[in-house]
Design a protein around this motif. Structure first.
Motif, PDB file in Angstrom:
ATOM      1  N   PRO A   1       5.914  55.558  88.510  1.00 15.57           N
ATOM      2  CA  PRO A   1       5.053  54.811  87.580  1.00 15.57           C
ATOM      3  C   PRO A   1       5.527  54.868  86.126  1.00 15.57           C
ATOM      4  O   PRO A   1       5.389  53.887  85.394  1.00 15.57           O
ATOM      5  N   GLN A   2       6.128  55.970  85.703  1.00 15.00           N
ATOM      6  CA  GLN A   2       6.559  56.087  84.311  1.00 15.00           C
ATOM      7  C   GLN A   2       7.774  55.222  83.975  1.00 15.00           C
ATOM      8  O   GLN A   2       8.127  55.071  82.805  1.00 15.00           O
ATOM      9  N   GLU A   3       8.409  54.624  84.986  1.00 14.54           N
ATOM     10  CA  GLU A   3       9.553  53.753  84.709  1.00 14.54           C
ATOM     11  C   GLU A   3       9.212  52.276  84.866  1.00 14.54           C
ATOM     12  O   GLU A   3      10.100  51.434  84.955  1.00 14.54           O
ATOM     13  N   VAL A   4       7.933  51.943  84.840  1.00 10.89           N
ATOM     14  CA  VAL A   4       7.495  50.566  85.056  1.00 10.89           C
ATOM     15  C   VAL A   4       8.122  49.608  84.043  1.00 10.89           C
ATOM     16  O   VAL A   4       8.532  48.504  84.406  1.00 10.89           O
ATOM     17  N   ASP A   5       8.218  50.001  82.776  1.00 10.40           N
ATOM     18  CA  ASP A   5       8.795  49.104  81.767  1.00 10.40           C
ATOM     19  C   ASP A   5      10.273  48.820  82.058  1.00 10.40           C
ATOM     20  O   ASP A   5      10.714  47.670  81.990  1.00 10.40           O
ATOM     21  N   ALA A   6      11.025  49.845  82.403  1.00  9.49           N
ATOM     22  CA  ALA A   6      12.445  49.669  82.712  1.00  9.49           C
ATOM     23  C   ALA A   6      12.626  48.799  83.958  1.00  9.49           C
ATOM     24  O   ALA A   6      13.515  47.940  84.003  1.00  9.49           O
ATOM     25  N   LEU A   7      11.778  48.985  84.955  1.00  5.37           N
ATOM     26  CA  LEU A   7      11.877  48.172  86.179  1.00  5.37           C
ATOM     27  C   LEU A   7      11.523  46.720  85.893  1.00  5.37           C
ATOM     28  O   LEU A   7      12.154  45.805  86.434  1.00  5.37           O
ATOM     29  N   ASN A   8      10.517  46.491  85.042  1.00  9.58           N
ATOM     30  CA  ASN A   8      10.173  45.118  84.682  1.00  9.58           C
ATOM     31  C   ASN A   8      11.300  44.451  83.897  1.00  9.58           C
ATOM     32  O   ASN A   8      11.583  43.261  84.103  1.00  9.58           O
ATOM     33  N   GLN A   9      11.974  45.189  83.047  1.00 16.00           N
ATOM     34  CA  GLN A   9      13.133  44.639  82.334  1.00 16.00           C
ATOM     35  C   GLN A   9      14.241  44.285  83.327  1.00 16.00           C
ATOM     36  O   GLN A   9      14.911  43.266  83.198  1.00 16.00           O
ATOM     37  N   PHE A  10      14.410  45.148  84.325  1.00 12.31           N
ATOM     38  CA  PHE A  10      15.412  44.907  85.362  1.00 12.31           C
ATOM     39  C   PHE A  10      15.079  43.625  86.134  1.00 12.31           C
ATOM     40  O   PHE A  10      15.948  42.779  86.367  1.00 12.31           O
ATOM     41  N   ILE A  11      13.812  43.475  86.541  1.00 11.81           N
ATOM     42  CA  ILE A  11      13.384  42.277  87.285  1.00 11.81           C
ATOM     43  C   ILE A  11      13.618  41.028  86.451  1.00 11.81           C
ATOM     44  O   ILE A  11      14.162  40.029  86.935  1.00 11.81           O
ATOM     45  N   ARG A  12      13.208  41.069  85.192  1.00  6.68           N
ATOM     46  CA  ARG A  12      13.375  39.902  84.324  1.00  6.68           C
ATOM     47  C   ARG A  12      14.859  39.547  84.175  1.00  6.68           C
ATOM     48  O   ARG A  12      15.227  38.379  84.245  1.00  6.68           O
ATOM     49  N   ALA A  13      15.709  40.547  83.966  1.00  3.55           N
ATOM     50  CA  ALA A  13      17.145  40.297  83.826  1.00  3.55           C
ATOM     51  C   ALA A  13      17.720  39.706  85.108  1.00  3.55           C
ATOM     52  O   ALA A  13      18.532  38.774  85.060  1.00  3.55           O
ATOM     53  N   SER A  14      17.290  40.223  86.249  1.00  2.00           N
ATOM     54  CA  SER A  14      17.782  39.714  87.530  1.00  2.00           C
ATOM     55  C   SER A  14      17.332  38.266  87.739  1.00  2.00           C
ATOM     56  O   SER A  14      18.110  37.417  88.148  1.00  2.00           O
TER      57      SER A  14
ATOM     58  N   SER B   1      16.539  36.122  85.445  1.00  2.00           N
ATOM     59  CA  SER B   1      17.088  35.228  84.418  1.00  2.00           C
ATOM     60  C   SER B   1      18.466  34.687  84.793  1.00  2.00           C
ATOM     61  O   SER B   1      18.916  33.688  84.233  1.00  2.00           O
ATOM     62  N   VAL B   2      19.132  35.317  85.751  1.00  2.00           N
ATOM     63  CA  VAL B   2      20.437  34.849  86.223  1.00  2.00           C
ATOM     64  C   VAL B   2      20.371  33.388  86.661  1.00  2.00           C
ATOM     65  O   VAL B   2      21.352  32.655  86.554  1.00  2.00           O
ATOM     66  N   TRP B   3      19.209  32.960  87.136  1.00  3.24           N
ATOM     67  CA  TRP B   3      19.056  31.599  87.659  1.00  3.24           C
ATOM     68  C   TRP B   3      18.808  30.568  86.565  1.00  3.24           C
ATOM     69  O   TRP B   3      18.541  29.410  86.855  1.00  3.24           O
ATOM     70  N   GLY B   4      18.862  30.980  85.295  1.00  2.00           N
ATOM     71  CA  GLY B   4      18.751  30.023  84.194  1.00  2.00           C
ATOM     72  C   GLY B   4      17.333  29.616  83.825  1.00  2.00           C
ATOM     73  O   GLY B   4      17.135  28.587  83.193  1.00  2.00           O
ATOM     74  N   TYR B   5      16.347  30.419  84.206  1.00  2.00           N
ATOM     75  CA  TYR B   5      14.965  30.093  83.862  1.00  2.00           C
ATOM     76  C   TYR B   5      14.720  30.232  82.365  1.00  2.00           C
ATOM     77  O   TYR B   5      15.325  31.077  81.704  1.00  2.00           O
ATOM     78  N   SER B   6      13.794  29.425  81.849  1.00  2.00           N
ATOM     79  CA  SER B   6      13.425  29.484  80.435  1.00  2.00           C
ATOM     80  C   SER B   6      12.643  30.765  80.151  1.00  2.00           C
ATOM     81  O   SER B   6      12.061  31.374  81.051  1.00  2.00           O
TER      82      SER B   6
ATOM     83  N   ASN C   1      20.869  43.979  90.556  1.00  2.00           N
ATOM     84  CA  ASN C   1      21.406  44.059  89.210  1.00  2.00           C
ATOM     85  C   ASN C   1      22.258  42.813  88.956  1.00  2.00           C
ATOM     86  O   ASN C   1      23.159  42.514  89.742  1.00  2.00           O
ATOM     87  N   PRO C   2      21.975  42.060  87.871  1.00  2.00           N
ATOM     88  CA  PRO C   2      22.715  40.814  87.634  1.00  2.00           C
ATOM     89  C   PRO C   2      24.230  40.998  87.574  1.00  2.00           C
ATOM     90  O   PRO C   2      24.980  40.100  87.946  1.00  2.00           O
ATOM     91  N   LYS C   3      24.687  42.171  87.146  1.00  2.00           N
ATOM     92  CA  LYS C   3      26.126  42.431  87.067  1.00  2.00           C
ATOM     93  C   LYS C   3      26.743  42.679  88.438  1.00  2.00           C
ATOM     94  O   LYS C   3      27.962  42.691  88.576  1.00  2.00           O
ATOM     95  N   LEU C   4      25.879  42.873  89.449  1.00  2.00           N
ATOM     96  CA  LEU C   4      26.381  43.215  90.780  1.00  2.00           C
ATOM     97  C   LEU C   4      26.108  42.151  91.835  1.00  2.00           C
ATOM     98  O   LEU C   4      26.357  42.376  93.020  1.00  2.00           O
ATOM     99  N   ILE C   5      25.609  40.995  91.414  1.00  2.00           N
ATOM    100  CA  ILE C   5      25.380  39.902  92.361  1.00  2.00           C
ATOM    101  C   ILE C   5      26.731  39.457  92.918  1.00  2.00           C
ATOM    102  O   ILE C   5      27.721  39.381  92.189  1.00  2.00           O
ATOM    103  N   LYS C   6      26.760  39.235  94.207  1.00  2.00           N
ATOM    104  CA  LYS C   6      27.967  38.823  94.949  1.00  2.00           C
ATOM    105  C   LYS C   6      28.986  39.947  95.098  1.00  2.00           C
ATOM    106  O   LYS C   6      30.181  39.701  95.267  1.00  2.00           O
ATOM    107  N   THR C   7      28.491  41.201  95.060  1.00  2.00           N
ATOM    108  CA  THR C   7      29.393  42.349  95.272  1.00  2.00           C
ATOM    109  C   THR C   7      29.058  43.106  96.554  1.00  2.00           C
ATOM    110  O   THR C   7      29.680  44.120  96.843  1.00  2.00           O
TER     111      THR C   7
ATOM    112  N   ASP D   1      12.644  33.420  95.717  1.00  2.00           N
ATOM    113  CA  ASP D   1      13.057  32.522  94.647  1.00  2.00           C
ATOM    114  C   ASP D   1      13.841  31.399  95.338  1.00  2.00           C
ATOM    115  O   ASP D   1      14.608  31.666  96.273  1.00  2.00           O
ATOM    116  N   PRO D   2      13.672  30.151  94.897  1.00  2.00           N
ATOM    117  CA  PRO D   2      14.427  29.063  95.549  1.00  2.00           C
ATOM    118  C   PRO D   2      15.941  29.299  95.539  1.00  2.00           C
ATOM    119  O   PRO D   2      16.634  28.910  96.477  1.00  2.00           O
ATOM    120  N   ASN D   3      16.433  29.961  94.507  1.00  2.00           N
ATOM    121  CA  ASN D   3      17.868  30.217  94.404  1.00  2.00           C
ATOM    122  C   ASN D   3      18.349  31.301  95.360  1.00  2.00           C
ATOM    123  O   ASN D   3      19.542  31.409  95.621  1.00  2.00           O
TER     124      ASN D   3
END
Length: 156
Positions: free
Chosen positions: A8-21, A23-28, A82-88, A115-117
Motif C-alpha cells: 500500500p505504501q507504494e501506491v503512488d509509484a505504481l500509479n506512475q508506472f501504470i500511467r507511463a505504461s 502513455s506508450v499508446w499515445g493517449y492524451s 515497463n514501457p522500456k521493456l515492451i517487446k522484450t 486496452d485496445p492496443n
C-alpha cells in the motif's frame, strides 16, 4: 526477476508506472487523467487484492492483478509492462505467471478488460475477444476470455 506482492505504501509509484505504461499508446493527458481517476490504484485496493510486482534490481518490470470482481467473476484487472521493456519478452513472462496462478487456483478461465492496443497481445497468448464496451472519449474496450484447459499448459 522476482515476483512480489505490491505494498500500500507504494501506491503512488505504481500509479506512475501504470500511467507511463499506458502513455506508450499515445493517449492524451486528458484521457490519462480520466483513466487514472477511474482505474488508478488505492491503498485499499492493494490491501484487498493481490497485485503482483515483477522486478529486478529494484526496477519494476511489470505489474498484474488477477482475482474475483464484485460479480464473483474471475478477471485480469491489471497487466502493465515497463514501457522500456515492451517487446522484450517481459509481457510473455508475466503472462506465464498469470497462467500458472490461475491453474494453481483451479480456475477454468478468466476475462480480460484490455486496452485496445493490447488486444492482439492477449489474442497471441490464447485469449478470444468476446465483447466490447465504450469507455472514456468513446474508446471501445475489448473484453477477452482466456480458457484454461487443465491438461494443456502453454508453459509446461
Amino acid at each position: 526477476m522476482k515476483l512480489r506482492k505490491a505494498l500500500p505504501q507504494e501506491v503512488d509509484a505504481l500509479n506512475q508506472f501504470i500511467r507511463a505504461s499506458k502513455s506508450v499508446w499515445g493517449y492524451s493527458d486528458d484521457f490519462l487523467d480520466k483513466y487514472m481517476k477511474q482505474w488508478g490504484l488505492t491503498p485499499q485496493f492493494l490491501e484487498k487484492k493481490s497485485v503482483k510486482v515483477l522486478e529486478e534490481n529494484g526496477v519494476i518490470h511489470g505489474i498484474f492483478c488477477i482475482g474475483t470482481n464484485k460479480k464473483k467473476q474471475i478477471e485480469l484487472d491489471l497487466f502493465f509492462v515497463n514501457p522500456k521493456l515492451i517487446k522484450t519478452g517481459v509481457g510473455r513472462k508475466m503472462w506465464g505467471m498469470v497462467d500458472e496462478y490461475a491453474r494453481a487456483k483451479k480456475w477454468k478461465g478468466f476475462e480480460i478488460l484490455s486496452d485496445p492496443n493490447a488486444e492482439e497481445f492477449f489474442q497471441r497468448m490464447g485469449a478470444k475477444t468476446v465483447r466490447s464496451f465504450e469507455f472514456i472519449h468513446g474508446q471501445i474496450v475489448p473484453v477477452l476470455k482466456y480458457e484454461l484447459n487443465p491438461t494443456d499448459s502453454l508453459w509446461a
